[in-house]
Motif scaffolding. Structure first.
Motif, short mmCIF file in Angstrom:
data_model
loop_
_atom_site.label_atom_id
_atom_site.label_comp_id
_atom_site.label_asym_id
_atom_site.label_seq_id
_atom_site.Cartn_x
_atom_site.Cartn_y
_atom_site.Cartn_z
N ALA A 177 0.82 -1.22 0.00
CA ALA A 177 0.00 0.00 0.00
C ALA A 177 0.86 1.27 0.00
CB ALA A 177 -0.96 -0.02 1.18
N PRO A 178 1.91 1.35 0.81
CA PRO A 178 2.75 2.56 0.76
C PRO A 178 3.42 2.78 -0.60
CG PRO A 178 3.16 1.37 2.80
CD PRO A 178 2.30 0.49 1.94
N GLU A 179 3.84 1.68 -1.23
CA GLU A 179 4.45 1.81 -2.57
C GLU A 179 3.43 2.33 -3.57
OE1 GLU A 179 7.81 -1.72 -2.55
OE2 GLU A 179 5.75 -2.24 -3.05
N LEU A 180 2.22 1.81 -3.50
CA LEU A 180 1.17 2.27 -4.40
C LEU A 180 0.82 3.73 -4.13
CD1 LEU A 180 -1.16 -0.86 -4.38
CD2 LEU A 180 0.31 -0.07 -6.26
N ALA A 181 0.75 4.10 -2.86
CA ALA A 181 0.45 5.49 -2.50
C ALA A 181 1.54 6.44 -3.00
CB ALA A 181 0.28 5.62 -0.99
N ASN A 182 2.80 6.03 -2.85
CA ASN A 182 3.90 6.85 -3.34
C ASN A 182 3.85 7.00 -4.86
OD1 ASN A 182 5.00 7.37 -0.84
ND2 ASN A 182 6.42 5.64 -0.93
N PHE B 190 2.68 10.38 -9.51
CA PHE B 190 1.93 10.58 -10.76
C PHE B 190 1.15 11.89 -10.70
CE2 PHE B 190 -1.99 10.12 -13.22
CZ PHE B 190 -1.45 9.87 -14.47
N ARG B 191 0.46 12.14 -9.58
CA ARG B 191 -0.31 13.37 -9.44
C ARG B 191 0.61 14.59 -9.52
NH1 ARG B 191 -2.84 10.44 -5.33
NH2 ARG B 191 -1.74 11.68 -3.77
N LEU B 192 1.79 14.51 -8.93
CA LEU B 192 2.74 15.61 -8.98
C LEU B 192 3.19 15.87 -10.42
CD1 LEU B 192 4.48 17.72 -7.57
CD2 LEU B 192 6.20 15.94 -7.21
N ARG B 193 3.52 14.80 -11.15
CA ARG B 193 3.94 14.97 -12.55
C ARG B 193 2.82 15.59 -13.38
NH1 ARG B 193 5.89 9.74 -11.76
NH2 ARG B 193 4.31 8.89 -13.13
#
Length: 62
Positions: free
Chosen positions: A16-21, A26-29
């Protein structure tokens, strides 16, 4: 990109943390691309928001 129907070759499933990161990155890009796009389009508009340089506002693929 690996399709969702076939697992990664090493069998590792992301946590879950990897997916959240990954989602945060992605949102930042996408936010950076949005800001750059708006800045470029602002160069084609007058102070009323009208496009004054139509040729510059045409998408590259169109």
């Amino acid at each position: 990109m690996t399709p969702a129907s076939s697992p990664a070759p090493d069998g590792h499933l992301p946590t879950a943390p990897e997916l959240a990161n990954g989602a945060r990155d992605f949102r930042l890009r996408m936010a950076v691309i949005d800001c750059e796009t708006e800045a470029a389009l602002d160069l084609t508009r007058d102070h009323y928001g009208r496009t004054v340089h139509a040729g510059a506002a045409v998408p590259l693929d169109g």
